[in-house]
Design a protein around this motif. Sequence first.
Motif, mmCIF file in Angstrom:
data_model
loop_
_atom_site.group_PDB
_atom_site.id
_atom_site.type_symbol
_atom_site.label_atom_id
_atom_site.label_comp_id
_atom_site.label_asym_id
_atom_site.label_seq_id
_atom_site.Cartn_x
_atom_site.Cartn_y
_atom_site.Cartn_z
ATOM 1 N N MET A 5 0.846 -1.197 0.000
ATOM 2 C CA MET A 5 0.000 0.000 0.000
ATOM 3 C C MET A 5 0.879 1.244 0.000
ATOM 4 O O MET A 5 1.703 1.446 0.895
ATOM 5 N N ASN A 6 0.723 2.090 -1.013
ATOM 6 C CA ASN A 6 1.437 3.356 -1.074
ATOM 7 C C ASN A 6 0.672 4.416 -0.295
ATOM 8 O O ASN A 6 -0.551 4.363 -0.177
ATOM 9 N N ASP A 7 1.399 5.404 0.197
ATOM 10 C CA ASP A 7 0.718 6.551 0.789
ATOM 11 C C ASP A 7 0.045 7.370 -0.297
ATOM 12 O O ASP A 7 -1.129 7.718 -0.203
ATOM 13 N N ALA A 20 5.030 15.559 -1.500
ATOM 14 C CA ALA A 20 4.538 14.496 -0.619
ATOM 15 C C ALA A 20 5.696 13.711 -0.010
ATOM 16 O O ALA A 20 5.675 13.370 1.180
ATOM 17 N N ALA A 21 6.707 13.428 -0.828
ATOM 18 C CA ALA A 21 7.851 12.656 -0.331
ATOM 19 C C ALA A 21 8.638 13.439 0.711
ATOM 20 O O ALA A 21 9.117 12.879 1.700
ATOM 21 N N GLU A 22 8.783 14.747 0.488
ATOM 22 C CA GLU A 22 9.504 15.565 1.471
ATOM 23 C C GLU A 22 8.766 15.604 2.809
ATOM 24 O O GLU A 22 9.390 15.789 3.860
ATOM 25 N N ALA A 23 7.449 15.394 2.780
ATOM 26 C CA ALA A 23 6.658 15.361 4.009
ATOM 27 C C ALA A 23 6.644 13.975 4.642
ATOM 28 O O ALA A 23 5.983 13.764 5.660
ATOM 29 N N GLY A 24 7.346 13.022 4.006
ATOM 30 C CA GLY A 24 7.472 11.687 4.591
ATOM 31 C C GLY A 24 6.640 10.605 3.951
ATOM 32 O O GLY A 24 6.623 9.465 4.439
ATOM 33 N N ALA A 25 5.948 10.911 2.845
ATOM 34 C CA ALA A 25 5.088 9.921 2.219
ATOM 35 C C ALA A 25 5.874 8.938 1.360
ATOM 36 O O ALA A 25 6.924 9.272 0.799
ATOM 37 N N GLN A 26 5.338 7.727 1.247
ATOM 38 C CA GLN A 26 5.826 6.764 0.260
ATOM 39 C C GLN A 26 5.047 7.035 -1.030
ATOM 40 O O GLN A 26 3.824 6.907 -1.057
ATOM 41 N N ALA A 40 -4.001 8.101 -0.929
ATOM 42 C CA ALA A 40 -4.366 9.323 -1.668
ATOM 43 C C ALA A 40 -3.920 9.166 -3.111
ATOM 44 O O ALA A 40 -2.890 8.545 -3.393
ATOM 45 N N VAL A 41 -4.685 9.753 -4.020
ATOM 46 C CA VAL A 41 -4.374 9.717 -5.454
ATOM 47 C C VAL A 41 -4.341 11.148 -5.974
ATOM 48 O O VAL A 41 -5.270 11.929 -5.714
ATOM 49 N N VAL A 42 -3.265 11.487 -6.689
ATOM 50 C CA VAL A 42 -3.134 12.816 -7.289
ATOM 51 C C VAL A 42 -3.083 12.646 -8.802
ATOM 52 O O VAL A 42 -2.172 12.004 -9.325
ATOM 53 N N VAL A 43 -4.053 13.196 -9.521
ATOM 54 C CA VAL A 43 -4.130 13.060 -10.975
ATOM 55 C C VAL A 43 -3.534 14.307 -11.624
ATOM 56 O O VAL A 43 -4.006 15.427 -11.396
ATOM 57 N N ALA A 68 -2.183 16.484 -0.088
ATOM 58 C CA ALA A 68 -2.415 15.049 0.030
ATOM 59 C C ALA A 68 -1.787 14.507 1.306
ATOM 60 O O ALA A 68 -2.418 13.761 2.060
ATOM 61 N N MET A 69 -0.549 14.888 1.554
ATOM 62 C CA MET A 69 0.130 14.395 2.756
ATOM 63 C C MET A 69 -0.478 14.991 4.018
ATOM 64 O O MET A 69 -0.612 14.310 5.045
ATOM 65 N N ALA A 70 -0.911 16.245 3.938
ATOM 66 C CA ALA A 70 -1.550 16.858 5.100
ATOM 67 C C ALA A 70 -2.847 16.145 5.463
ATOM 68 O O ALA A 70 -3.155 15.932 6.648
ATOM 69 N N GLU A 71 -3.609 15.746 4.450
ATOM 70 C CA GLU A 71 -4.863 15.029 4.707
ATOM 71 C C GLU A 71 -4.593 13.674 5.320
ATOM 72 O O GLU A 71 -5.287 13.243 6.247
ATOM 73 N N LEU A 72 -3.578 12.987 4.822
ATOM 74 C CA LEU A 72 -3.235 11.691 5.399
ATOM 75 C C LEU A 72 -2.782 11.838 6.849
ATOM 76 O O LEU A 72 -3.099 10.978 7.686
ATOM 77 N N THR A 73 -2.059 12.890 7.133
ATOM 78 C CA THR A 73 -1.609 13.116 8.500
ATOM 79 C C THR A 73 -2.796 13.359 9.423
ATOM 80 O O THR A 73 -2.848 12.853 10.553
#
Length: 475
Positions: free
Chosen positions: A1-3, A20-26, A180-183, A468-473
């Motif tokens: 599962m990817n972030d 997203a990666a700089e915020a720690g996401a995969q 999360a998905v970013v199109v 996207a990363m903020a929402e996941l957090t």
Amino acid sequence: MNDVVVVGSGVAGLCAAVEAAEAGAQVLVLERDTAVGGASAMSGAACNMVGTRLQHAHGVDDDVQLALADWVRVGGPTADVEWARRYLERSRVDIYEWCEDLGISWMELSQPEGNSVPRVHTPAGWGRGIVEALTSRAKSLGVEIEVGLDVHQVVVRDGAAAGVRATSAEGEELQLGARAVVVCTGGFAANHDLMRDVAPNLRRLPRLLSGGAPGALGHGHRLLRRAGAQFTCLDHIWAYPNGTPDPDDETGTRGVGVRGVTGDIWLNRAGRRFVDEGNRNGGSGARALLAQPKQTAWSIFNSAELPNVVLLGNERWGTPGKVDPALLAEFWCRSEFVWRADGPTDLARKIGLPVPAVEASVATFNAAVLAGKDRDPEHQRSLTGVSPLAGPDLIAIQFFPIAVKTFGGVKTDLECRVIDQNGAIIRGLFAAGEVAGMAGGCINGRAALEGTMFGPCLYSGRVAGAAAMAELTRL
């Protein structure tokens, strides 16, 4: 599962991945083509920005309110003023300085039509340079980039994005989970049928060429429509007046944009000039061409300018940063819309234009140049650095309207969260870049200043990745 799964690897997609990666996401980036970059890699990457060091170095006094007034005046009532203001307010820090931190230098400042002051910045290396810098940065952060994967569905469960379904080049079906998905899949200017479907006014044109990236076919629009997204301003198609058919395309619908010529005059079917040829953009240049009989014209120039020509839309003929003279020579030989002659009389006969009118148009223009005038008396076109049109070798290229950008797209909020057809947020689903009308759905409106396409794509990509990363957090 990817972030986070990012669909598309142009400037918006790569910026989203980096943020997203700089915020720690995969992060996993999926690209339908076999190479990274899309339309961004083919772009001159000019960016309309305010308050930069380059402006200060040239003594340019600019501010957000002045830039926003220019933007809205040109874009009209459908321009997203809130997104435009936000972009301009952040352009110096989030684009100019951020790109400098990536190793990009801004080499040129210009003032295309519609801008009150010089504020259009061109980067060294053009779009490809920025794409390469972003790709390097993304990989250094552990971002995985897969090419040759055709994403055909955004998986939505209980009102939230849960991943994507894709097909590999070998035909293998894949389901990739994501929180999360970013199109960021680009526009649809290369989809001739779709353009004519959403913008019926284009159907009346005898010939409309498709430019921009060959992969700009609207795949992301279909993905998002299936996911229940809302769209806006899809009929806002941005066309330039300097397109000519691509001899590599057997269908006759693909074109290339002709850039780099500065000393030409444009003649209509009557053999008469009709515009200030310095404004060869989607503004007054395009409007003037569309007002001509059969919506076509011929650019006449000296063969000495041939080495300066850049053909945009098919990288085989070159890019803003690299041109192969041998391939350009092949283009001139193969194109049925290019003529060469010893002088205006012979050239008019070969094209099939009225000889007396062409002779008179060239003679009047040359007289103004030889008299040392700053501007020609017919259309007030600048004559600085321009030479008379003379033999023994004159060139003519036939121009048609060429669609290069789609200004409408999926509607998002200011955090690039996709809005559904009922006006609600689709949780975990984001969109940025041209699939979202550069930003928000339609940041430009029906028309645009030069430099307001690449920059907003870059900026909205950054916003989408961070959001996207903020929402996941939060979740």
